[in-house]
Design a protein around this motif. Structure first.
Motif, short mmCIF file in Angstrom:
data_model
loop_
_atom_site.label_atom_id
_atom_site.label_comp_id
_atom_site.label_asym_id
_atom_site.label_seq_id
_atom_site.Cartn_x
_atom_site.Cartn_y
_atom_site.Cartn_z
N LEU A 107 0.83 -1.20 0.00
CA LEU A 107 0.00 0.00 0.00
C LEU A 107 0.87 1.26 0.00
O LEU A 107 2.03 1.21 0.41
N GLN A 108 0.26 2.37 -0.42
CA GLN A 108 0.97 3.64 -0.37
C GLN A 108 1.31 3.99 1.07
O GLN A 108 0.47 3.81 1.96
N GLY A 109 2.52 4.44 1.28
CA GLY A 109 2.92 4.84 2.64
C GLY A 109 3.46 3.70 3.47
O GLY A 109 3.91 3.89 4.59
N SER A 110 3.45 2.48 2.91
CA SER A 110 3.93 1.34 3.69
C SER A 110 5.45 1.37 3.84
O SER A 110 6.00 0.77 4.76
N GLY A 111 6.11 2.08 2.92
CA GLY A 111 7.57 2.17 2.99
C GLY A 111 8.24 1.47 1.81
O GLY A 111 9.43 1.15 1.88
N THR A 113 9.11 2.59 -1.29
CA THR A 113 10.19 3.30 -1.97
C THR A 113 11.44 3.35 -1.10
O THR A 113 12.55 3.10 -1.57
N THR A 114 11.23 3.63 0.18
CA THR A 114 12.36 3.64 1.13
C THR A 114 13.03 2.27 1.13
O THR A 114 14.26 2.16 1.04
N GLN A 145 11.61 10.89 -5.43
CA GLN A 145 12.02 10.28 -4.15
C GLN A 145 12.98 9.11 -4.41
O GLN A 145 14.01 8.99 -3.76
N THR A 246 7.89 -3.01 7.92
CA THR A 246 8.54 -1.71 8.11
C THR A 246 8.09 -1.05 9.41
O THR A 246 7.13 -1.48 10.04
N ASP A 249 10.70 0.42 14.23
CA ASP A 249 11.30 1.34 15.20
C ASP A 249 10.23 2.13 15.93
O ASP A 249 10.49 2.78 16.93
N GLY A 274 13.73 2.17 10.43
CA GLY A 274 14.01 3.61 10.41
C GLY A 274 14.03 4.14 9.00
O GLY A 274 13.92 3.39 8.03
N GLU A 275 14.17 5.47 8.89
CA GLU A 275 14.13 6.09 7.57
C GLU A 275 15.48 6.07 6.87
O GLU A 275 15.56 6.19 5.66
P1 GDP Z 1 5.64 4.13 -0.15
O1 GDP Z 1 4.50 5.07 -0.42
O2 GDP Z 1 5.16 2.75 0.15
O3 GDP Z 1 6.69 4.15 -1.20
O4 GDP Z 1 6.30 4.61 1.22
P2 GDP Z 1 7.60 5.50 1.49
O5 GDP Z 1 8.84 4.71 1.25
O6 GDP Z 1 7.47 6.82 0.80
O7 GDP Z 1 7.49 5.68 3.08
C1 GDP Z 1 6.44 6.41 3.69
C2 GDP Z 1 7.00 7.17 4.89
O8 GDP Z 1 7.43 6.25 5.88
C3 GDP Z 1 8.21 8.02 4.56
O9 GDP Z 1 8.14 9.21 5.30
C4 GDP Z 1 9.38 7.16 5.02
O10 GDP Z 1 10.50 7.94 5.39
C5 GDP Z 1 8.79 6.46 6.21
N1 GDP Z 1 9.39 5.14 6.49
C6 GDP Z 1 9.63 4.12 5.65
N2 GDP Z 1 10.15 3.06 6.30
C7 GDP Z 1 10.27 3.41 7.60
C8 GDP Z 1 10.74 2.75 8.79
O11 GDP Z 1 11.15 1.59 8.81
N3 GDP Z 1 10.66 3.47 9.94
C9 GDP Z 1 10.20 4.75 9.99
N4 GDP Z 1 10.17 5.36 11.18
N5 GDP Z 1 9.75 5.40 8.90
C10 GDP Z 1 9.79 4.74 7.73
#
Ligand code: GDP
Length: 294
Positions: A107-111, A113-114, A145, A246, A249, A274-275
């Motif tokens: 899902l969006q925001g799940s992490g 891309t990070t 990003q 994800t 932390d 973490g980020e």
């Molecule tokens: P995407 O929409 O699935 O691609 O999600 P993103 O990678 O953009 O992550 C969404 C938000 O969660 C961003 O602000 C990231 O920095 C944060 N984030 C991702 N993984 C982690 C994690 O393991 N820990 C924390 N605290 N934040 C995270």
């Protein structure tokens, strides 16, 4: 991580340690407290019942009643059962293929891309040449990003900002990787805020077209039981190979880590804490069980 669950489990086990005499009755009471601790941590009721029934059976079967250190014995039994619940052995991702293709879903925001950036770094450190492919065609910011993360970890990012067809971007990305001699391609896909048909159709079409060697489902561990439900929906559609948990932390209660493997029957392969790009670990069920027991 999981402070609440740890302290409740330890309190439950300590009660048994403090008993002068160990009986069927107080083992049963302790196991009931363990079940309650698991459910408070958002572990699905059926999973909590199943595992505590096993703990009780093991405990009584192992003659905990006459053990010199019944508390210690119970800690070991709980540790082993938690490890088993989370899959037992560590499971690696499959990077065979030329190039190997890893599809990232969630899902969006799940992490996602990070995590894609982190995985690229992890694989690069292992000595392979990696390409990141940006397939989120709905959020232009997602491409930027990924480019920022790619730059940070020194991995090239393939993107086609004008192309609105995720399938063709993924295919072109893999073609490009082949031409450039890259050994692993990580395809970051779009996610929506909730599971919807169009999104599922799109990622299923990407899967069909690029035949990934590994599909990883990324899920936010803070979403508790919802994490498990979302995992089920994605797995029904994609039959993924592994889970990435994800935000461990944060103040996740532990339910997702404990239930997902059992409910979806797919291993957790990575955890993100973490980020920062370094905040990635492979998932070892026994180490996690030890952390949960504190
Ligand atoms: P995407 O929409 O699935 O691609 O999600 P993103 O990678 O953009 O992550 C969404 C938000 O969660 C961003 O602000 C990231 O920095 C944060 N984030 C991702 N993984 C982690 C994690 O393991 N820990 C924390 N605290 N934040 C995270």
């Amino acid at each position: 991580m999981f402070e609440n669950l740890s302290s409740k489990l330890n309190t439950a086990i300590r009660t048994l340690k403090g008993q002068g005499r160990i009986t069927d009755v107080n083992v049963a009471a302790t196991v009931k407290e363990i079940r309650k601790a698991l459910m408070d941590a958002d572990v699905n009721y059926k999973v909590a019942k199943e595992i505590t029934d096993k703990i009780k059976e093991e405990a009584l079967g192992q003659k905990i009643l006459i053990a010199v250190e019944p508390g210690q014995m119970l800690v070991k039994i709980v540790h082993d059962e938690l490890t088993g619940l989370m899959g037992g052995e560590k499971k690696d991702i499959n990077l065979k293929g030329d190039p190997a293709v890893v599809l990232i879903a969630g899902l969006q925001g799940s992490g996602k891309t990070t995590f894609s950036g982190k995985l690229a770094q992890h694989i690069k450190k292992g000595g392979r040449n990696v390409l990141l492919v940006a397939c989120d065609i709905y959020r232009p910011a997602a491409i930027d990003q990924l480019k920022v993360l790619g730059e940070q970890v020194g991995v090239e990012v393939y993107a086609e900002p004008e192309n609105k067809n995720a399938v063709s971007i993924a295919q072109n990305g893999i073609e490009y990787a082949r031409k450039m001699g890259k050994k692993v391609v990580i395809v970051d896909t779009a996610g929506r805020l909730a599971v919807d048909e169009a999104m599922m159709n799109e990622i299923a079409a990407v899967k069909e077209a690029i035949k990934p060697t590994e599909i990883l489902f990324v899920v936010d561990s803070m979403t508790g039981q919802d994490a498990v439900n979302t995992a089920k929906t994605f797995n029904d559609r994609l039959n993924f190979d592994g889970v990435v948990l994800t935000k461990l932390d944060g103040d996740a209660r532990g339910g997702a880590a404990l239930s997902i493997r059992h409910v979806v029957e797919k291993p957790i392969k990575f955890i993100s804490t973490g980020e920062k790009m370094e905040a990635l670990d492979q998932f070892y069920p026994d180490r996690m069980a030890s952390r949960i027991l504190g």
